[in-house]
Write a protein that holds these residues in place. Structure first.
Motif, PDB file in Angstrom:
ATOM      1  N   ALA A 176       0.899  -1.076   0.130  1.00  0.00           N
ATOM      2  CA  ALA A 176      -0.071   0.031  -0.061  1.00  0.00           C
ATOM      3  C   ALA A 176       0.915   1.236   0.136  1.00  0.00           C
ATOM      4  O   ALA A 176       0.639   2.313  -0.514  1.00  0.00           O
ATOM      5  CB  ALA A 176      -1.025   0.091   1.202  1.00  0.00           C
ATOM      6  N   THR A 177       1.792   1.093   0.786  1.00  0.00           N
ATOM      7  CA  THR A 177       2.949   2.452   0.941  1.00  0.00           C
ATOM      8  C   THR A 177       3.543   2.527  -0.522  1.00  0.00           C
ATOM      9  O   THR A 177       3.534   3.678  -1.237  1.00  0.00           O
ATOM     10  CB  THR A 177       3.991   2.340   1.809  1.00  0.00           C
ATOM     11  OG1 THR A 177       3.318   2.135   3.321  1.00  0.00           O
ATOM     12  CG2 THR A 177       4.812   3.406   1.860  1.00  0.00           C
ATOM     13  N   ALA A 178       4.014   1.510  -0.961  1.00  0.00           N
ATOM     14  CA  ALA A 178       4.596   1.560  -2.337  1.00  0.00           C
ATOM     15  C   ALA A 178       3.652   2.038  -3.517  1.00  0.00           C
ATOM     16  O   ALA A 178       4.112   2.803  -4.342  1.00  0.00           O
ATOM     17  CB  ALA A 178       5.290   0.154  -3.007  1.00  0.00           C
ATOM     18  N   LEU A 179       2.562   1.945  -3.237  1.00  0.00           N
ATOM     19  CA  LEU A 179       1.515   2.299  -4.493  1.00  0.00           C
ATOM     20  C   LEU A 179       0.889   3.582  -4.191  1.00  0.00           C
ATOM     21  O   LEU A 179       0.085   4.118  -4.769  1.00  0.00           O
ATOM     22  CB  LEU A 179       0.307   1.029  -4.711  1.00  0.00           C
ATOM     23  CG  LEU A 179       1.145  -0.141  -5.398  1.00  0.00           C
ATOM     24  CD1 LEU A 179       0.010  -1.287  -5.129  1.00  0.00           C
ATOM     25  CD2 LEU A 179       1.289   0.102  -6.716  1.00  0.00           C
ATOM     26  N   GLY A 180       1.295   4.101  -2.979  1.00  0.00           N
ATOM     27  CA  GLY A 180       0.660   5.439  -2.612  1.00  0.00           C
ATOM     28  C   GLY A 180      -0.842   5.099  -2.221  1.00  0.00           C
ATOM     29  O   GLY A 180      -1.562   6.282  -2.616  1.00  0.00           O
ATOM     30  N   SER A 181      -1.160   4.097  -1.748  1.00  0.00           N
ATOM     31  CA  SER A 181      -2.736   3.903  -1.226  1.00  0.00           C
ATOM     32  C   SER A 181      -2.844   4.797  -0.072  1.00  0.00           C
ATOM     33  O   SER A 181      -2.180   4.580   0.880  1.00  0.00           O
ATOM     34  CB  SER A 181      -2.694   2.331  -1.143  1.00  0.00           C
ATOM     35  OG  SER A 181      -4.136   2.143  -0.753  1.00  0.00           O
ATOM     36  N   PRO A 182      -4.297   5.105  -0.130  1.00  0.00           N
ATOM     37  CA  PRO A 182      -4.842   5.850   1.101  1.00  0.00           C
ATOM     38  C   PRO A 182      -5.126   4.806   2.286  1.00  0.00           C
ATOM     39  O   PRO A 182      -5.266   5.426   3.521  1.00  0.00           O
ATOM     40  CB  PRO A 182      -5.874   6.607   0.650  1.00  0.00           C
ATOM     41  CG  PRO A 182      -6.474   5.662  -0.412  1.00  0.00           C
ATOM     42  CD  PRO A 182      -5.202   5.115  -1.129  1.00  0.00           C
ATOM     43  N   TYR A 183      -5.003   3.689   1.931  1.00  0.00           N
ATOM     44  CA  TYR A 183      -5.174   2.524   2.869  1.00  0.00           C
ATOM     45  C   TYR A 183      -3.906   2.029   3.550  1.00  0.00           C
ATOM     46  O   TYR A 183      -4.024   1.065   4.692  1.00  0.00           O
ATOM     47  CB  TYR A 183      -6.006   1.291   2.220  1.00  0.00           C
ATOM     48  CG  TYR A 183      -7.087   1.808   1.245  1.00  0.00           C
ATOM     49  CD1 TYR A 183      -8.197   2.335   2.210  1.00  0.00           C
ATOM     50  CD2 TYR A 183      -7.050   1.565   0.309  1.00  0.00           C
ATOM     51  CE1 TYR A 183      -9.284   2.533   1.320  1.00  0.00           C
ATOM     52  CE2 TYR A 183      -8.366   1.882  -0.540  1.00  0.00           C
ATOM     53  CZ  TYR A 183      -9.261   2.572  -0.077  1.00  0.00           C
ATOM     54  OH  TYR A 183     -10.269   2.960  -0.917  1.00  0.00           O
ATOM     55  N   ALA A 184      -2.729   2.676   3.531  1.00  0.00           N
ATOM     56  CA  ALA A 184      -1.685   2.363   4.043  1.00  0.00           C
ATOM     57  C   ALA A 184      -1.594   2.318   5.605  1.00  0.00           C
ATOM     58  O   ALA A 184      -1.150   1.462   6.224  1.00  0.00           O
ATOM     59  CB  ALA A 184      -0.400   3.050   3.633  1.00  0.00           C
ATOM     60  N   GLY A 185      -2.431   3.487   6.185  1.00  0.00           N
ATOM     61  CA  GLY A 185      -2.621   3.673   7.348  1.00  0.00           C
ATOM     62  C   GLY A 185      -3.001   2.299   8.324  1.00  0.00           C
ATOM     63  O   GLY A 185      -2.766   1.969   9.154  1.00  0.00           O
ATOM     64  N   LEU A 186      -4.286   1.795   7.359  1.00  0.00           N
ATOM     65  CA  LEU A 186      -4.939   0.822   8.044  1.00  0.00           C
ATOM     66  C   LEU A 186      -4.019  -0.672   7.881  1.00  0.00           C
ATOM     67  O   LEU A 186      -4.233  -1.550   8.807  1.00  0.00           O
ATOM     68  CB  LEU A 186      -6.183   0.395   7.172  1.00  0.00           C
ATOM     69  CG  LEU A 186      -7.313   1.302   7.632  1.00  0.00           C
ATOM     70  CD1 LEU A 186      -8.398   1.070   6.846  1.00  0.00           C
ATOM     71  CD2 LEU A 186      -7.737   1.609   9.133  1.00  0.00           C
ATOM     72  N   LEU A 187      -3.247  -0.659   6.729  1.00  0.00           N
ATOM     73  CA  LEU A 187      -2.702  -2.058   6.700  1.00  0.00           C
ATOM     74  C   LEU A 187      -1.383  -2.148   7.300  1.00  0.00           C
ATOM     75  O   LEU A 187      -0.771  -3.300   7.570  1.00  0.00           O
ATOM     76  CB  LEU A 187      -2.587  -2.175   5.117  1.00  0.00           C
ATOM     77  CG  LEU A 187      -3.939  -2.374   4.370  1.00  0.00           C
ATOM     78  CD1 LEU A 187      -3.875  -2.442   3.087  1.00  0.00           C
ATOM     79  CD2 LEU A 187      -4.796  -3.463   5.229  1.00  0.00           C
ATOM     80  N   ALA A 188      -0.400  -0.827   7.548  1.00  0.00           N
ATOM     81  CA  ALA A 188       0.708  -0.925   7.836  1.00  0.00           C
ATOM     82  C   ALA A 188       0.957  -0.911   9.446  1.00  0.00           C
ATOM     83  O   ALA A 188       1.438  -0.153  10.010  1.00  0.00           O
ATOM     84  CB  ALA A 188       1.589   0.200   7.442  1.00  0.00           C
ATOM     85  N   ARG A 189       0.193  -2.090  10.147  1.00  0.00           N
ATOM     86  CA  ARG A 189      -0.010  -2.371  11.492  1.00  0.00           C
ATOM     87  C   ARG A 189       0.405  -3.771  11.854  1.00  0.00           C
ATOM     88  O   ARG A 189       0.572  -4.355  11.025  1.00  0.00           O
ATOM     89  CB  ARG A 189      -1.573  -2.145  11.839  1.00  0.00           C
ATOM     90  CG  ARG A 189      -1.916  -0.717  11.382  1.00  0.00           C
ATOM     91  CD  ARG A 189      -1.311   0.465  12.288  1.00  0.00           C
ATOM     92  NE  ARG A 189      -1.994   1.523  12.005  1.00  0.00           N
ATOM     93  CZ  ARG A 189      -3.049   2.210  12.787  1.00  0.00           C
ATOM     94  NH1 ARG A 189      -3.418   1.299  13.818  1.00  0.00           N
ATOM     95  NH2 ARG A 189      -3.574   3.358  12.561  1.00  0.00           N
ATOM     96  N   PRO A 190       0.748  -3.903  13.276  1.00  0.00           N
ATOM     97  CA  PRO A 190       1.047  -5.201  13.665  1.00  0.00           C
ATOM     98  C   PRO A 190      -0.052  -6.219  13.989  1.00  0.00           C
ATOM     99  O   PRO A 190       0.328  -7.278  14.575  1.00  0.00           O
ATOM    100  CB  PRO A 190       1.925  -4.906  14.749  1.00  0.00           C
ATOM    101  CG  PRO A 190       1.468  -3.642  15.311  1.00  0.00           C
ATOM    102  CD  PRO A 190       1.012  -2.889  14.176  1.00  0.00           C
ATOM    103  N   THR A 191      -1.327  -5.643  13.754  1.00  0.00           N
ATOM    104  CA  THR A 191      -2.850  -6.363  13.868  1.00  0.00           C
ATOM    105  C   THR A 191      -3.674  -6.116  13.208  1.00  0.00           C
ATOM    106  O   THR A 191      -3.559  -4.776  12.510  1.00  0.00           O
ATOM    107  CB  THR A 191      -2.923  -6.222  15.466  1.00  0.00           C
ATOM    108  OG1 THR A 191      -4.144  -6.560  15.743  1.00  0.00           O
ATOM    109  CG2 THR A 191      -3.187  -4.640  15.792  1.00  0.00           C
TER     110      THR A 191
END
Length: 422
Positions: free
Chosen positions: A64-79
């Motif tokens: 998500a981060t590499a693709l500039g996705s707005p969902y990176a904040g939800l997915l770049a988590r440890p849970t």
């Protein structure tokens, strides 16, 4: 049997020599039509949200981060908890985005570096469990146990067809698939014993179940109606609610299960989102007793809440049962409605289990107490005869459901090995 990460050896072929992980074999049950969520770690990288694709895991946050996705904040988590709490609109949006990342050719070069072989990662408990409730939703299972323990009475108690019977379990001992299960100790007393004794359980059992994972919470004092089930429940997983039948039998009267059930509950490392199971939705069995309005789903034929899941249970690698989930009398929507009808609130990460899944046939019973008829009819396996579980036994549950266009959706397996009491 905690899962351990492994690393590729120097003799292995380079990534360029291997099959492209984005090109799955036709009919792969973990294809783009599935995309279950989990949490994994690899090398020196800590836990992170992953999505299974074939025999690889996509680092969802990194992609998500590499693709500039707005969902990176939800997915770049440890849970998974932040994603669970985000709600149904976000769940659908993220699923569409993941499908595009893994299938649209323009994304391949960006996404490919973030796919890791499943064999090289460690899988973790995918979400922080808030509360755990276990139900008793199979009429066949409840009837079998009634015949075993109350042969002179009606198999079902008078309340069983009026409400989903359940008990409040222990969230702190829910463990991820692959975790060893220590044989529990406690009090037990056979009918012929003059007094109870203390020691390791000698009647350790399995319970083949499906778990429902709650995402969106609810306010205390506000029941959740049947129609709101899909707004609160994120997805399903396989679940084994290990049971010490001897401890449970002595403690159950008058309040119900406690130490006989609270020592371990194993769940899959992968949570299958409800949207992946749309083709598997099915109507539950015909209701034979009129239901009170908050549980009455007889008019919901256009939105069935049952699921056609095909489950296989293996003991030490040998199939011992194939329980069908489609025959469950009570649905996940009804269990959720009943669990909250008194005003009890939901929390993100709540887990509730279906209770043991048993069909009408002998080879469809979901617990050893039924399969062996309370130890009377021993299983004759290559590893020895079994009434109940012995130390070293490994139980594995797998399942699949019909998917779109004739495909299959695989659920993540749940497995556990019994080790001796401490």
């Amino acid at each position: 049997m905690a899962p351990a990460a492994t690393s590729a050896s120097a003799s292995e072929p380079t990534r360029l020599d291997r099959p492209d992980p984005l090109d799955l074999p036709e009919g792969d049950p973990f294809g783009a039509h599935n995309l279950p969520y989990g949490v994994f770690s690899y090398a020196d990288q800590g836990p992170r949200v992953g999505v299974r694709f074939g025999d690889h895991v996509l680092d969802a946050g990194a992609a998500a981060t590499a693709l500039g996705s707005p969902y990176a904040g939800l997915l770049a988590r440890p849970t998974l908890n932040p994603l669970l709490a985000a709600g149904r609109t976000a769940w659908s949006d993220v699923r569409r985005a993941l499908t595009a990342w893994l299938t649209v050719p323009a994304h391949r070069e960006t996404v490919r570096p973030h796919l890791h072989p499943l064999a090289s990662v460690t899988l973790h408990l995918p979400f922080e469990v808030a509360d755990y409730v276990d139900f008793y939703a199979s009429e066949n299972h409840a009837s079998n146990l009634g015949r075993l323990f109350r042969p002179d009475e009606e198999p079902l108690k008078p309340n069983w067809k009026h409400l989903p019977v359940g008990y409040h379990g222990r969230a702190g001992t829910v463990v991820v698939s692959g975790t060893d299960v220590v044989r529990p100790s406690g009090q037990r007393k056979a009918p012929s014993d003059p007094a109870p004794v203390f020691g390791p359980s000698v009647r350790l059992d399995i319970e083949t179940e499906v778990g429902y994972v709650v995402g969106v919470p609810s306010a205390q004092g506000t029941p959740v109606p049947l129609a709101d089930y899909r707004d609160h429940v994120f997805g399903l997983c396989l679940l084994n609610d290990w049971s010490a039948r001897d401890i449970q039998n002595w403690e159950t009267v008058p309040l119900g299960p406690h130490l006989g059930k609270s020592f371990a509950t194993s769940i899959s490392a992968w949570i299958t989102p409800l949207d992946a199971l749309d083709a598997a939705r099915t109507a539950p069995p015909e209701r034979t007793v009129p239901l009170l309005p908050y549980l009455d789903d007889t008019a919901s034929t256009d939105d069935p809440a049952g699921y056609d899941l095909h489950i296989t249970v293996s003991l030490n690698g040998h199939i011992i049962s194939e329980p069908p989930f489609s025959g469950m009398y009570w649905t996940g929507a009804q269990m959720l409605a009943h669990m909250t009808v008194n005003g009890a609130s939901l929390r993100t990460g709540d887990l509730y289990g279906s209770g043991t899944i048993s069909g009408t046939e002998d080879n469809e019973r979901g617990s050893l107490i039924e399969i062996t008829w309370n130890g009377r009819d021993l299983l004759d396996l290559p590893t020895g005869k079994r009434g109940f579980l012995e130390d070293g036994d490994v139980v594995t549950m797998t399942a699949w459901a019909p998917g779109p266009d004739g495909t299959r959706v695989a659920l993540g397996e749940v497995t556990g090995r019994i080790v001796g009491a401490v």
